[in-house]
Structure formats: C-alpha cells, structure tokens
Design a protein around this motif. Structure first.
Motif, mmCIF file in Angstrom:
data_model
loop_
_atom_site.group_PDB
_atom_site.id
_atom_site.type_symbol
_atom_site.label_atom_id
_atom_site.label_comp_id
_atom_site.label_asym_id
_atom_site.label_seq_id
_atom_site.Cartn_x
_atom_site.Cartn_y
_atom_site.Cartn_z
ATOM 1 N N MET A 2 0.846 -1.198 0.000
ATOM 2 C CA MET A 2 0.000 0.000 0.000
ATOM 3 C C MET A 2 0.872 1.235 0.000
ATOM 4 N N ASN A 3 0.500 2.209 -0.773
ATOM 5 C CA ASN A 3 1.289 3.417 -0.932
ATOM 6 C C ASN A 3 0.912 4.483 0.082
ATOM 7 N N ASN A 4 -0.334 4.566 0.454
ATOM 8 C CA ASN A 4 -0.794 5.653 1.310
ATOM 9 C C ASN A 4 -1.934 5.174 2.196
ATOM 10 N N LYS A 5 -1.574 4.623 3.364
ATOM 11 C CA LYS A 5 -2.588 4.095 4.276
ATOM 12 C C LYS A 5 -3.530 5.189 4.753
ATOM 13 N N ALA A 6 -2.988 6.390 4.975
ATOM 14 C CA ALA A 6 -3.820 7.494 5.459
ATOM 15 C C ALA A 6 -4.867 7.872 4.419
ATOM 16 N N TYR A 7 -4.471 7.864 3.143
ATOM 17 C CA TYR A 7 -5.400 8.196 2.061
ATOM 18 C C TYR A 7 -6.504 7.152 1.959
ATOM 19 N N ILE A 8 -6.119 5.878 2.030
ATOM 20 C CA ILE A 8 -7.102 4.796 1.963
ATOM 21 C C ILE A 8 -8.099 4.907 3.106
ATOM 22 N N LEU A 9 -7.595 5.167 4.313
ATOM 23 C CA LEU A 9 -8.466 5.287 5.484
ATOM 24 C C LEU A 9 -9.385 6.496 5.360
ATOM 25 N N LEU A 10 -8.859 7.599 4.839
ATOM 26 C CA LEU A 10 -9.647 8.823 4.710
ATOM 27 C C LEU A 10 -10.846 8.621 3.792
ATOM 28 N N ILE A 11 -10.619 8.070 2.602
ATOM 29 C CA ILE A 11 -11.724 7.902 1.663
ATOM 30 C C ILE A 11 -12.694 6.818 2.154
ATOM 31 N N THR A 12 -12.162 5.842 2.899
ATOM 32 C CA THR A 12 -13.039 4.830 3.498
ATOM 33 C C THR A 12 -13.961 5.464 4.522
ATOM 34 N N LEU A 13 -13.422 6.342 5.360
ATOM 35 C CA LEU A 13 -14.233 6.986 6.398
ATOM 36 C C LEU A 13 -15.328 7.862 5.788
ATOM 37 N N TYR A 138 -18.274 0.493 -2.740
ATOM 38 C CA TYR A 138 -17.211 1.490 -2.938
ATOM 39 C C TYR A 138 -15.968 1.104 -2.139
ATOM 40 N N ILE A 139 -16.166 0.791 -0.845
ATOM 41 C CA ILE A 139 -15.022 0.450 0.006
ATOM 42 C C ILE A 139 -14.355 -0.825 -0.475
ATOM 43 N N GLY A 140 -15.167 -1.847 -0.840
ATOM 44 C CA GLY A 140 -14.617 -3.108 -1.310
ATOM 45 C C GLY A 140 -13.784 -2.942 -2.571
ATOM 46 N N GLU A 141 -14.181 -2.006 -3.449
ATOM 47 C CA GLU A 141 -13.455 -1.797 -4.692
ATOM 48 C C GLU A 141 -12.212 -0.924 -4.505
ATOM 49 N N ILE A 142 -12.128 -0.221 -3.398
ATOM 50 C CA ILE A 142 -10.964 0.607 -3.095
ATOM 51 C C ILE A 142 -9.944 -0.155 -2.253
ATOM 52 N N ALA A 143 -10.424 -1.029 -1.371
ATOM 53 C CA ALA A 143 -9.586 -1.621 -0.326
ATOM 54 C C ALA A 143 -8.619 -2.674 -0.858
ATOM 55 N N PRO A 144 -7.383 -2.687 -0.364
ATOM 56 C CA PRO A 144 -6.441 -3.775 -0.666
ATOM 57 C C PRO A 144 -6.935 -5.088 -0.047
ATOM 58 N N PRO A 145 -6.643 -6.235 -0.655
ATOM 59 C CA PRO A 145 -7.182 -7.516 -0.186
ATOM 60 C C PRO A 145 -6.897 -7.828 1.276
ATOM 61 N N SER A 146 -5.687 -7.498 1.745
ATOM 62 C CA SER A 146 -5.290 -7.909 3.100
ATOM 63 C C SER A 146 -6.073 -7.216 4.205
ATOM 64 N N ILE A 147 -6.677 -6.062 3.905
ATOM 65 C CA ILE A 147 -7.441 -5.345 4.937
ATOM 66 C C ILE A 147 -8.863 -5.040 4.481
ATOM 67 N N ARG A 148 -9.301 -5.681 3.391
ATOM 68 C CA ARG A 148 -10.634 -5.395 2.863
ATOM 69 C C ARG A 148 -11.726 -5.717 3.883
ATOM 70 N N GLY A 149 -11.588 -6.830 4.584
ATOM 71 C CA GLY A 149 -12.590 -7.199 5.576
ATOM 72 C C GLY A 149 -12.753 -6.150 6.647
ATOM 73 N N ARG A 150 -11.620 -5.652 7.145
ATOM 74 C CA ARG A 150 -11.669 -4.624 8.197
ATOM 75 C C ARG A 150 -12.270 -3.326 7.687
ATOM 76 N N LEU A 151 -11.867 -2.922 6.485
ATOM 77 C CA LEU A 151 -12.360 -1.643 5.966
ATOM 78 C C LEU A 151 -13.849 -1.697 5.645
ATOM 79 N N VAL A 152 -14.309 -2.787 5.038
ATOM 80 C CA VAL A 152 -15.741 -2.898 4.763
ATOM 81 C C VAL A 152 -16.516 -3.028 6.074
ATOM 82 N N SER A 153 -15.926 -3.705 7.059
ATOM 83 C CA SER A 153 -16.582 -3.822 8.368
ATOM 84 C C SER A 153 -16.728 -2.463 9.048
ATOM 85 N N LEU A 154 -15.859 -1.515 8.709
ATOM 86 C CA LEU A 154 -16.003 -0.163 9.247
ATOM 87 C C LEU A 154 -17.342 0.443 8.843
#
Length: 474
Positions: A2-13, A138-154
């Motif tokens: 992952m290149n930018n964890k903060a960016y991924i988290l921001l758009i997920t939120l 949206y989140i599932g299509e953005i999220a990297p596989p290794s943390i997709r479950g956690r991000l969609v669960s958010l």
C-alpha cells in the motif's frame, strides 16, 4: 505494498458516512415510534398493522433504492450514486420532521398528512437503499485484499455508531419532557436531527475519487491508474489494473455482463445471505427496542437509556468483528454468531412463554444482539462486497440488497401483529432462523479472506483450472 494508508483510510471513512446515515435513518424511528402511534394511529383510530406499516414505511424506499443501486452505480458511478443518496437523506429529514410543509397547515393529523409523512420516509429509504448497497461496494473496490474485511466492516461500525448516536439524540430530546410534548413536537426534532450528518456526507463526498474498478469498466484507464497509484506502489498498481481489465474482458465479453453470466448459484447465495440477515430478527430489536424494554417494566426514559446500553454493546462487538474478520475469516464468525443468536432468542422466547420478565430477558437480548454484531451485521456486507465478479457486481448487489430490504420490511411490519398473537412464538421463529442461517453458511459459503476480488471470481468459473494470483498487499 500500500502506498498511502492514510489516504485509503480517509476515503473509506467518508464512504462509511453513508453507513452512518443508513443506521441513523433506520434507528431514528425507535425513539419516535411510540409518539407516531399516539400522533397518527391513536388519533386516527388506525390498527396495529397500519402502525407497523407506518413504522416500516422507509423500508419500501429501501427496497426501491436497493433495486436502483445497480443501475445508478453502473450508469453514473459509485461516487455520484452516493451523492444522490446524501441529497435524499437531507430532503427526507426535513420532510419527515415537518410533513405539513408546503402542503398542509399544522393542525389535527389527517390520513393525507400520514401519507405525506410516509412519502418522505420512503424518500429517505431510497437513500438508505442506495447507500447500503454502494457504500460497501465502494469500500470493497478501493480496499487492498489484506485489509478489505476490516475496511468494509467499518461501514457496519458506522451503521451501528449512527444508531448509537441517534439513541443518544432521541434520549436527549425526550429526557424530562412531558409525554404530550414528545407526542406532538419531540418526534419532529428526532427526524430533523438527521439533516446535520446528511449535509456533512454530501459535502465530503466531493473530496473522494471514483473507484478504479468503475473507471476501468468505462475505459477510463488513465484515471484508474492515477487512483491505483495512490493506493499501491507503481508496480503493483499496474499489475492490479491489468488484472481488473482482464476480469472485464474474458469470455463474457467487454464491460459489464448479464446477471447470470457466472451462473445462478452466486446470485442465490447473495440473496439468501441477505434474507437470513433479516429473518433472524435483528431489526425488530433495533426498531422496537424502547417498546421491548417498556414491556419489561421500564419507564419511558429508562427504556430509552436501556436502548443506549444495547447500542454500546453493539458498538463493542462490531469492533470485535472488525479486529477478527481478516484474521479468523468470514465463515467461522458467521457460524459462531448464528449459534449465539439462537441461544439469545430461545432464551427470550422461553421467558416470554413463562411470563417471566426481568433482567434475564435483557441479558438474553444483549447476547442475541452482541452475537449478530460480531458476525452477521458486518460480515454479510463484507461478503456482498467481494463475492460478486466485477462484471456483475453492481447488478448482483442491487438484487441482494433489494432482497434484504424486502425481508426487513416483512419482518418489521409483521412484528406488532405477531406479538399480539404470541411473543414466545415470535422469538422462537427468529431463533429457528438463526439455526438455519448457520447450516446455510456451513453448506454454501466459501472463505474469502485475503484474496483479491479478481481471484474470487474463479470460485464461480469452473472453466478456470486455477486461480491467478496478485501480490498480497501488506
């Protein structure tokens, strides 16, 4: 990587604000339900069935929104669809609070006013239906596989947090107020409060990008690569783009495909996942929570407070799901949750049959809701966001979500009538559904943790001899 964890988290939120409004809109009715009965049903001499239909009217919109989500997300994009949902939330909050606006003068309630109120609730329901399908997509299509479950669960955490927030709001509005004031004015403030998060969601959506998978499905390769480069390093971004493009081409043709391109089984599984999530009875516990606690002997203020306690339990156990879904997997959590829900509901049913009402009933309700929140609450949304192939994801999620809201409407609208017949039988039904849900997961649901969306497509294409692999995001 992952290149930018903060960016991924921001758009997920930002995307999860759709989930927060989903929870807020569906749970605001729990505090207003008794007042609506007094204001409309009692004044107009309406039956408990009509009241149940009024409480559940937003669910009609949810079904419509769920059905429209596939067309809108494929035609306009994931982001514009969420913007439409935010606008609908805002309009509904204002109209539900003051259905007299534009068409009526304030006075005694009438059937016409009740119909207008229900129309505004349906508008909000359409927003919920859109957001419930597209936010996890949206989140599932953005999220990297290794943390997709956690991000969609958010997103599920946001749903539960939205419910908890509105429990506090409803409690704060009703605390210390006369019942007459709540029945005339208080319920209006409850609905009006939703305008604030709806407006925030609308504004923040303009700061997030479209998903790379949607962009590639519409041949916007440069924009997709730009977004992927923000999510991954350049090498993995290019590899991911090629893998996504391959999934949109293949033997099924270029672009989106027909609903049954990958067989009927996958659609069947998505629909039954959604139906079981509702037939276990969770939204009865959420929509009618204050009334359930009042039936346990609590005063109105106390019942609102006990609802807050239940909301806190929901948040805690949703966090447990977020922390474990990518570690233990989707399937074990669902089975454990089903068994816990069965224990809770059989306990409530047993006490109802024995006419024993007390702390034990509250404990069984908490066991039930906690089991749901650590399993079927978040995990179903994770699975719906990842089991459908790219070519049919929008259409398939739309069908599954529409089925979910249809089941929700059936369960919620029939609850008052079922309770008039027998509380023990009602809760026993939900317990039996919990057991059947466990058997369904054991027999039909594959494990999906840690695999890319494109890898998961090989679960449904027997002609593929082996899965193609992407480097796992770490």
């Amino acid at each position: 990587m992952m290149n930018n964890k903060a960016y991924i988290l921001l758009i997920t939120l930002v995307a999860t604000l759709g989930g927060l409004l989903f929870g807020y809109d569906t749970a605001v009715i729990s505090g207003a339900e008794g007042a609506l009965q007094a204001y409309f049903a009692d004044n107009l001499n309406l039956s408990s069935l009509v009241h149940g239909l009024t409480v559940s009217s937003a669910l009609i919109g949810c079904i419509i929104g769920g059905l429209l989500s596939g067309y809108c997300s494929n035609r306009f994009g994931r982001k514009p669809t969420l913007i439409i949902a935010a606008l609908l939330f805002f309009v509904s909050s204002l109209g539900s609070a003051y259905p007299e606006f534009l068409f009526f003068t304030k006075g005694d309630p009438t059937i016409a006013l009740l119909i207008t109120f229900n129309l505004y609730r349906i508008i909000g329901g359409i927003g919920v239906g859109l957001a419930s399908a597209v936010s996890p997509m949206y989140i599932g299509e953005i999220a990297p596989p290794s943390i997709r479950g956690r991000l969609v669960s958010l997103n599920q955490f946001a749903i539960i947090f939205g419910m908890l927030v509105v429990y506090f709001v409803n409690w704060g509005i009703s605390k210390g107020q006369a019942v007459e004031w709540i029945n005339d004015i208080g319920w209006r403030y409850m609905f009006l409060s939703e305008a604030i998060p709806a407006l925030l969601f609308l504004i923040l959506l303009f700061a997030v990008p479209e998903t790379p998978r949607y962009l590639l499905s519409t041949n916007q390769d440069k924009k997709a690569l730009h977004i992927l480069s923000k999510l991954y390093d350049k090498k993995l971004a290019k590899a991911t783009m090629l893998e996504i493009k391959k999934s949109y081409q293949g033997k099924h043709g270029q672009g989106t495909g027909k609903l049954f391109s990958f067989g009927k089984k996958i659609i069947f599984i998505g629909i039954l996942l959604s139906i079981f999530q509702q037939f276990v009875g969770i939204n009865v516990a959420l929509y009618y929570a204050p009334r359930i606690f009042e039936s346990l002997g609590a005063a109105r203020d106390a019942s609102m407070f006990q609802t807050i306690i239940m909301g806190l339990v929901n948040v805690i156990f949703t966090v447990i799901a977020i922390l474990t879904v990518d570690k233990f997997g989707r399937k074990p959590l669902l089975i454990i949750g089903s068994l816990g829900m069965a224990i809770g509901m059989f306990g409530v049913a047993g006490m109802a049959f024995s006419n024993v009402i007390g702390v034990g009933t509250l404990i069984f309700i908490i066991i039930y809701t906690a089991s749901f929140m650590m399993s079927w609450g978040p995990v179903v949304w994770v699975l719906l966001s990842e089991i459908f192939p790219n070519k049919i994801r929008g259409q398939a999620i739309a069908i599954a979500v529409a089925a979910q809201w249809t089941a929700n409407y059936f369960i919620s609208s029939t609850y008052p009538m079922m309770m008039e017949y027998s509380g023990g039988v009602t809760y026993s039904f939900y317990a039996i559904m919990s057991i059947l849900s466990a058997l369904f997961v054991w027999k039909f649901i594959p494990e999906t943790k840690g695999r890319s969306l494109e890898e998961l497509e090989t679960l449904w294409t027997k002609s593929e001899k082996k899965s193609y692999e992407l480097p796992m995001a770490k």
